[in-house]
Design a protein around this motif. Structure first.
Motif, PDB file in Angstrom:
ATOM      1  N   ALA A 221     -17.670  38.104 -29.491  1.00 30.66           N
ATOM      2  CA  ALA A 221     -17.945  38.912 -28.354  1.00 30.66           C
ATOM      3  C   ALA A 221     -17.231  38.613 -27.061  1.00 30.66           C
ATOM      4  O   ALA A 221     -16.877  39.554 -26.242  1.00 30.66           O
ATOM      5  N   VAL A 222     -17.157  37.412 -26.729  1.00 29.46           N
ATOM      6  CA  VAL A 222     -16.389  36.754 -25.539  1.00 29.46           C
ATOM      7  C   VAL A 222     -15.007  37.294 -25.571  1.00 29.46           C
ATOM      8  O   VAL A 222     -14.404  37.868 -24.544  1.00 29.46           O
ATOM      9  N   PHE A 223     -14.445  37.032 -26.572  1.00 28.18           N
ATOM     10  CA  PHE A 223     -12.895  37.619 -26.863  1.00 28.18           C
ATOM     11  C   PHE A 223     -12.858  38.968 -26.768  1.00 28.18           C
ATOM     12  O   PHE A 223     -11.763  39.403 -25.976  1.00 28.18           O
ATOM     13  N   THR A 224     -13.573  39.871 -27.283  1.00 29.04           N
ATOM     14  CA  THR A 224     -13.752  41.161 -27.169  1.00 29.04           C
ATOM     15  C   THR A 224     -13.665  41.832 -25.640  1.00 29.04           C
ATOM     16  O   THR A 224     -13.058  42.587 -25.178  1.00 29.04           O
ATOM     17  N   ALA A 225     -14.688  41.195 -24.919  1.00 33.74           N
ATOM     18  CA  ALA A 225     -14.830  41.393 -23.567  1.00 33.74           C
ATOM     19  C   ALA A 225     -13.817  40.903 -22.692  1.00 33.74           C
ATOM     20  O   ALA A 225     -13.439  41.799 -22.070  1.00 33.74           O
ATOM     21  N   ALA A 226     -13.353  39.969 -22.855  1.00 33.19           N
ATOM     22  CA  ALA A 226     -12.167  39.453 -22.205  1.00 33.19           C
ATOM     23  C   ALA A 226     -10.709  40.244 -22.537  1.00 33.19           C
ATOM     24  O   ALA A 226     -10.053  40.725 -21.424  1.00 33.19           O
TER      25      ALA A 226
ATOM     26  N   ALA B 123     -11.343  30.755 -24.346  1.00 29.85           N
ATOM     27  CA  ALA B 123     -12.645  30.320 -24.631  1.00 29.85           C
ATOM     28  C   ALA B 123     -13.412  30.967 -25.832  1.00 29.85           C
ATOM     29  O   ALA B 123     -13.821  30.418 -26.955  1.00 29.85           O
ATOM     30  N   GLY B 124     -13.349  32.164 -25.926  1.00 24.64           N
ATOM     31  CA  GLY B 124     -13.667  33.187 -27.100  1.00 24.64           C
ATOM     32  C   GLY B 124     -13.094  32.851 -28.290  1.00 24.64           C
ATOM     33  O   GLY B 124     -13.664  32.758 -29.320  1.00 24.64           O
ATOM     34  N   GLY B 125     -11.623  32.572 -28.088  1.00 27.52           N
ATOM     35  CA  GLY B 125     -11.061  32.200 -29.317  1.00 27.52           C
ATOM     36  C   GLY B 125     -11.494  30.872 -30.038  1.00 27.52           C
ATOM     37  O   GLY B 125     -11.509  30.953 -31.144  1.00 27.52           O
ATOM     38  N   ALA B 126     -11.724  30.046 -29.075  1.00 27.99           N
ATOM     39  CA  ALA B 126     -12.048  28.747 -29.485  1.00 27.99           C
ATOM     40  C   ALA B 126     -13.641  28.646 -30.197  1.00 27.99           C
ATOM     41  O   ALA B 126     -13.736  27.973 -31.057  1.00 27.99           O
TER      42      ALA B 126
END
Length: 452
Positions: A86-91, A113-116
């Motif tokens: 979710a974080v990766f997609t939004a970023a 951060a999302g990838g991690a």
């Protein structure tokens, strides 16, 4: 709060979803690298600013992997994986609409951060899904193939997207993929409960290791070919090492350590991760130097270079998915590692003789094919060793350790090979061969036959 057994809904569907998530993370990194000239021209970024479009992602990803992996064990790996996607997609969406370099770099940090979050638990989830030896090896080989071949696919896809639709499309293509992963992830991945914060919530230790790894990855990256060449990189590396030493001291004294140091008494875990670091370092350097040779010496375009790497990806896929798992089960991971490292050494040895005015078919293609065989053998075997003995309670942490070894090893290997290549391509390839020799000696000295 104890661990609750995972009622697996569909192991194969879950593995396919995890592999797709891993592929998205890898493709994004290499696709962005291809698009950098367009980013520079449109946003007016200087050289140092442009490097942060890449480094921002790598620093956040490499620095947070270990902490995120442990958090996955504590609160549940499914939850951490979906949060990361979710974080990766939004970023990615923010990257795609960024109007300034500052916004783009900030979004790249968020992407990292999302990838991690997502990447730290993927291998750990796979080994829990497939507890049987043969099935576990098969799952690991699938993920190893994605990791090894995804970079080539990303370079080709990123070049094609940038050429057809502009650099923003490299980021925006993640949106539909990410949404589908979130929708199907909630349906396919079975709910699970972690061991609870009380089992190892060492937040201060987490801050130490995260800051240390971030500084180390950043410093090593600045030592590379695009670094400033000043006093700053050694200072960053030194500060990172100091913080990591402080982290080790903290873990030795903490009642509930984030990373139990007793794990490293396992020769399989320690040796497998060390071999991964050395081999991935050689691979990163290989890709960098061969890309420069193909374009600057042989005059290939970016798209032609991507097509050349597709052949290597096909070889990796054929070996990883076709032979590696059977060889590991029959001959053991140690034997497969030695065979794979020997093949890699042949590849680098062939490139050491590369002439200034060579040709692709004779001087580069054989080395790419043989190194594809090497990667197809080494990566799944080393990962299998690093995950030996992984249980549901610590598989996320072990998965993150494996990823951290690859990130740090890749950054260090690229810096080393690029530095030696300053005296000529041959010296860079010779440095890569030395890394593989060190990996082979490590296998012979540390890894016992019974670990295969």
């Amino acid at each position: 709060m104890g661990t609750v057994d995972v009622a697996v809904r569909s192991p194969r569907a879950s593995l396919a979803l995890l592999a797709t998530g891993q592929l998205m993370l890898i493709i994004d990194g290499t696709g962005v690298a291809v698009a950098l000239p367009r980013v520079r021209d449109e946003l007016g970024l200087a050289g140092a600013q442009l490097s942060w479009v890449v480094n921002g992602y790598l620093v956040a990803f490499g620095g947070l992997l270990l902490l995120c992996g442990r958090v996955g064990d504590l609160v549940g790996r499914r939850r951490v994986f979906l949060a990361g996607i979710a974080v990766f997609t939004a970023a990615s969406a923010v990257c795609g609409v960024a109007g300034t370099g500052a916004v783009l770099v900030a979004a790249r940090f968020a992407q990292g951060a999302g990838g991690a979050l997502a990447g730290s638990v993927i291998t750990g989830m796979a080994v829990v899904l497939f507890p049987d030896g043969r099935a576990r090896v098969r799952a690991i080989t699938v993920l190893a193939f994605v990791a090894a071949a995804g970079g080539s696919v990303g370079a080709l896809g990123g070049g094609a997207l940038t050429q057809a639709f502009g650099w923003r499309s490299v980021f925006l293509v993640n949106l539909p993929i990410g949404v589908l992963l979130l929708v199907f992830g909630r349906r396919v991945l079975a709910p699970e409960r972690g061991t609870g914060w009380g089992a190892g919530a060492d937040l201060f230790g987490g801050a130490l290791v995260t800051a240390g790894l971030m500084l180390l990855v950043l410093g090593i990256g600045e030592l590379g070919p695009d670094g400033p060449g000043t006093w700053l990189p050694p200072v960053l590396v030194g500060a990172g090492v100091v913080l990591l030493v402080a982290f080790v001291v903290r873990q030795a004294r903490a009642g509930n350590p984030l990373l139990p140091l007793g794990m490293f008494t396992s020769r399989a875990l320690s040796g497998g991760n060390a071999v991964q670091a050395l081999f991935v370092g050689a691979m990163f350097g290989f890709q960098y130097l061969v890309t420069l040779y193909l374009q600057e010496v042989l005059g290939l375009t970016s798209l032609e270079t991507g097509l050349a790497y597709l052949l290597a990806s096909a070889v990796i896929g054929a070996v990883t998915l076709g032979a590696a798992q059977r060889l590991i089960v029959r001959w053991g991971a140690r034997g497969v590692l030695l065979a794979g490292l020997a093949a890699g050494l042949l590849s680098f040895g062939w490139l050491v003789r590369v002439p200034a005015g060579g040709g692709f078919a004779l001087d580069v293609l054989p080395a790419m094919v043989v190194l594809g065989v090497s990667a197809g053998l080494v990566l799944p075997a080393a990962t299998a060793l690093a995950m030996t003995g992984a249980a549901e309670a610590d598989s996320g942490l072990r998965s993150a350790l494996s990823g951290t070894a690859q990130q740090v090893g890749g950054a260090l290997g690229l810096a080393v090979l690029a530095a030696f290549a300053g005296a000529g391509y041959r010296w860079g390839f010779a440095a890569g061969a030395v890394l593989l020799v060190l990996a082979g000696l490590l296998v012979l000295a540390v890894l016992r036959r019974e670990h295969g």
